[in-house]
Design an enzyme around this catalytic site. Structure first.
Site, short mmCIF file in Angstrom:
data_model
loop_
_atom_site.label_atom_id
_atom_site.label_comp_id
_atom_site.label_asym_id
_atom_site.label_seq_id
_atom_site.Cartn_x
_atom_site.Cartn_y
_atom_site.Cartn_z
N ARG A 147 -6.74 22.43 20.87
CA ARG A 147 -6.91 21.79 19.54
C ARG A 147 -8.31 22.02 19.02
NH1 ARG A 147 -2.91 18.55 21.60
NH2 ARG A 147 -1.02 18.81 20.37
N ASP A 176 -1.35 25.41 23.00
CA ASP A 176 -0.65 24.49 22.11
C ASP A 176 -0.32 25.19 20.80
OD1 ASP A 176 0.45 22.02 21.03
OD2 ASP A 176 -0.68 21.04 22.63
N HIS A 246 5.57 23.25 21.87
CA HIS A 246 4.11 23.39 21.67
C HIS A 246 3.68 24.85 21.79
CE1 HIS A 246 2.72 19.20 21.34
NE2 HIS A 246 3.67 18.89 22.20
N ASP A 311 6.33 18.46 27.34
CA ASP A 311 6.39 17.29 26.45
C ASP A 311 6.81 17.69 25.04
OD1 ASP A 311 3.91 18.68 26.31
OD2 ASP A 311 3.09 17.08 25.06
N GLU A 312 7.40 16.73 24.37
CA GLU A 312 7.62 16.79 22.92
C GLU A 312 8.22 18.11 22.45
OE1 GLU A 312 3.90 13.93 21.60
OE2 GLU A 312 3.49 16.06 21.81
N TRP A 378 3.16 9.80 31.12
CA TRP A 378 2.29 9.44 29.99
C TRP A 378 2.91 8.41 29.08
CZ3 TRP A 378 2.80 10.90 24.59
CH2 TRP A 378 3.92 11.70 24.30
N TYR A 403 -5.37 7.25 27.79
CA TYR A 403 -5.58 8.13 26.64
C TYR A 403 -6.97 7.87 26.06
CZ TYR A 403 -1.34 10.80 26.65
OH TYR A 403 -0.39 11.71 27.00
N ASP A 405 -8.53 9.56 23.98
CA ASP A 405 -8.70 9.93 22.57
C ASP A 405 -8.42 8.73 21.66
OD1 ASP A 405 -5.99 10.08 23.34
OD2 ASP A 405 -5.50 11.55 21.80
N TRP A 455 -7.31 14.38 24.51
CA TRP A 455 -6.64 15.23 23.52
C TRP A 455 -7.62 15.54 22.41
CZ3 TRP A 455 -2.40 17.44 25.11
CH2 TRP A 455 -1.63 16.81 26.07
N GLU A 457 -7.36 16.61 19.11
CA GLU A 457 -7.15 16.64 17.66
C GLU A 457 -8.32 16.05 16.88
OE1 GLU A 457 -4.83 15.66 19.85
OE2 GLU A 457 -2.78 16.00 19.13
C1 ACM Z 1 1.39 14.09 25.39
O1 ACM Z 1 0.56 13.23 25.06
N1 ACM Z 1 2.09 14.73 24.48
C2 ACM Z 1 1.64 14.42 26.78
#
Ligand code: ACM
Length: 517
Positions: A147, A176, A246, A311-312, A378, A403, A405, A455, A457
């Site tokens: 990021r 990502d 991702h 993830d996601e 997570w 987390y 962030d 993270w 971002e």
């Molecule tokens: C995550 O925070 N997407 C693992």
């Protein structure tokens, strides 16, 4: 007795005597026969301007390997004895001795962190006896240069700060939607195209672009440099190669790896945050690509684990893709979740051929958890309980505590820089016990450890990464190392002051903690 050490040692007792006086002529004794031990000695001695010698000396700092200590101290534990006559650190491994020297470092005044300061005359190491070993074997931090790119120098400075905390895993989120950061010789477009985006969300308004191109990648030589630098400090770098989602940056570089038959297929390296639809196609050329990539990854990273993300990965494209739907039918799978599970198992087999183990975010249970996969939890703790009940290992990194962030203080009443959201103050991080309640003793070994995630971002610079990391990562280091019965919030806060001074002298940014209520 509580020495000013973070993470707090498992046992520490004062002994009678005046303590050891360390001065610029204090020798550091380490047998020349063991290269790793010798390097640990050099690392300790260098900061203080001391000389390393091979043969025993009086009034020395003596570092000694005693393999028999493995039984009581494991591979990371150590004993530190400080007396008027000298300091001795003993451990079964060079890693254990290294942690002993980190504790000794924190028994010296913070001013010794000034590189080249040399040992000013008369630093007193109090007379004491430490017997120490970590609670968990995985004490991690995750950086996200995908990021927001971080230079090799910035990454090394972060590693230096990890060292001070006896952290031992750097999880490196290299892939990502917004960027691919790892040179792969066989696929040059991954970095020619995938490492660059035209802009990023604007500070203060995430829905607008800032108009500034952003990117970067690590050459394989730079990766080796970071991995070696970390290894010399007993930190394992675990690369994360995200899949099956991702991966917009990958599909932008090599569109044939994506679900080309979905409407509106036009992959680009993404310029906004949030979850994106681009996933790999479940096709044989994709597994060929991933086998090639992993072959280079395992050459670069000696880590037993390779993180595959997981993830996601939203299923929109697999639902829309006639090719993916046909694969589901042909394989006799129930749905897209089972397709994801099948996809991840294929990658696990690729890693297994290289003797590596797969770790992934907790979504790797969707559609069925492979019995040999390790889960990084997570979202909900129920996934930890689910995985452990099946006999899988987990690393705990829940959003509730890990987390880093998230905001450290209420943004409405403080002037915290913009963060992704959430509220995760220092005290909350410190309060974490990463072992889910109600586990049987035999199941507890499945909790490999704990990790804090940075993270990227909203972390617009290395200084901002450090600001968010410290001292919350200091708290998490104690969560990962210290026996829970020894944890003490007020004591931690008191021990934090000299540690923050050390970080300052090392040039590492941090957030000054709020006063104790
Ligand atoms: C995550 O925070 N997407 C693992």
């Amino acid at each position: 007795m509580t020495p000013t050490i973070i993470p707090l040692p498992a046992e520490c007792r004062p002994v009678r005597g005046a303590g050891f006086k360390l001065n610029p002529r204090t020798p550091v004794v380490a047998s020349a026969k063991n290269a790793a031990l010798r390097r640990v000695a050099q690392q300790f001695a260098q900061r203080l301007g001391l000389e390393v010698v091979g043969a025993a000396r009086p009034r020395a700092v003596t570092l000694r390997l005693e393999p028999a200590l493995k039984k009581t101290l494991g591979t990371e534990g150590y004993r530190l004895s400080s007396r008027t006559a000298g300091v001795t650190i003993r451990a079964a491994t060079a890693q254990g001795v290294f942690y002993g020297t980190q504790s000794l470092r924190q028994l010296l005044p913070p001013e010794t962190e000034r590189l080249g300061a040399g040992a000013a005359p008369g630093f007193i190491v109090p007379a004491l006896e430490i017997t120490d070993r970590p609670r968990f074997g995985w004490r991690g931090a995750m950086l996200d240069p995908a990021r927001r790119f971080l230079s090799v120098a910035e990454t090394k400075r972060f590693i230096d700060a990890m060292v001070l905390h006896k952290l031992n895993v750097l999880h490196w989120h290299l892939v990502d939607d917004q960027g691919w950061r790892l040179e792969i010789k066989k696929y040059p477009k991954l970095t020619e195209i995938g490492a660059w985006r035209t802009e990023s969300p604007r500070y203060g308004n995430r829905d607008e672009g800032d108009g500034t191109p952003h990117g970067g990648f690590y050459t394989q030589a730079q990766i080796r440099e970071v991995v070696t630098y970390a290894a010399e400090r007993f930190i394992t770098v675990v690369p994360e190669i995200e899949l099956p989602g991702h991966v917009a940056s990958v599909v932008a570089a090599y569109p044939q790896l994506g679900n080309r038959d979905v409407p509106g297929f036009a992959p680009k390296v993404v310029t906004r945050w949030g979850i994106q639809p681009y996933t790999y196609a479940p096709s044989e050329p994709v597994f060929g690509f991933l086998a090639d990539v992993m072959a280079e990854v395992v050459q670069l990273f000696p880590s037993k684990f390779v993180h595959i993300g997981g993830d996601e990965a939203i299923k929109d494209q697999w639902q829309q893709s006639a090719f993916a739907q046909k694969a589901i039918r042909k394989l006799g799978l129930k749905d897209e979740h089972e397709l994801q599970s099948w996809f991840i198992r294929r990658v696990e087999k690729i890693l297994a051929r290289h003797g590596r183990r797969l770790i992934g975010w907790d979504e790797i249970q969707e559609g069925g958890l492979s019995p040999t996969a390790t889960m990084m939890v997570w979202r909900d703790w129920k996934w930890a309980e689910f995985a452990i009940a099946q006999g899988n290992d987990v690393v705990m990194s829940p959003t509730t505590h890990c987390y880093l962030d998230h905001y450290q203080a209420d943004p409405k009443t403080t002037d915290e820089p913009e963060a992704i959201g959430g509220h995760n103050p220092l005290e909350n991080v410190y309060a974490l016990d990463p072992v889910p309640p109600g586990l049987k003793p035999a199941q507890q070994k499945h909790v490999l450890g704990v990790q804090g995630n940075l993270w990227g971002e909203y972390l617009t610079s290395a200084r901002q990464v450090e600001y968010m990391a410290f001292p919350r990562l200091s708290a998490l280091a104690e969560v990962g190392w210290t026996p829970p019965a020894r944890k003490d919030w007020a004591g931690f806060r008191a021990r934090l002051e000299p540690l923050l001074k050390r970080l300052e002298l090392l040039g590492v940014n941090y957030r000054r903690p709020d006063p104790l209520r």
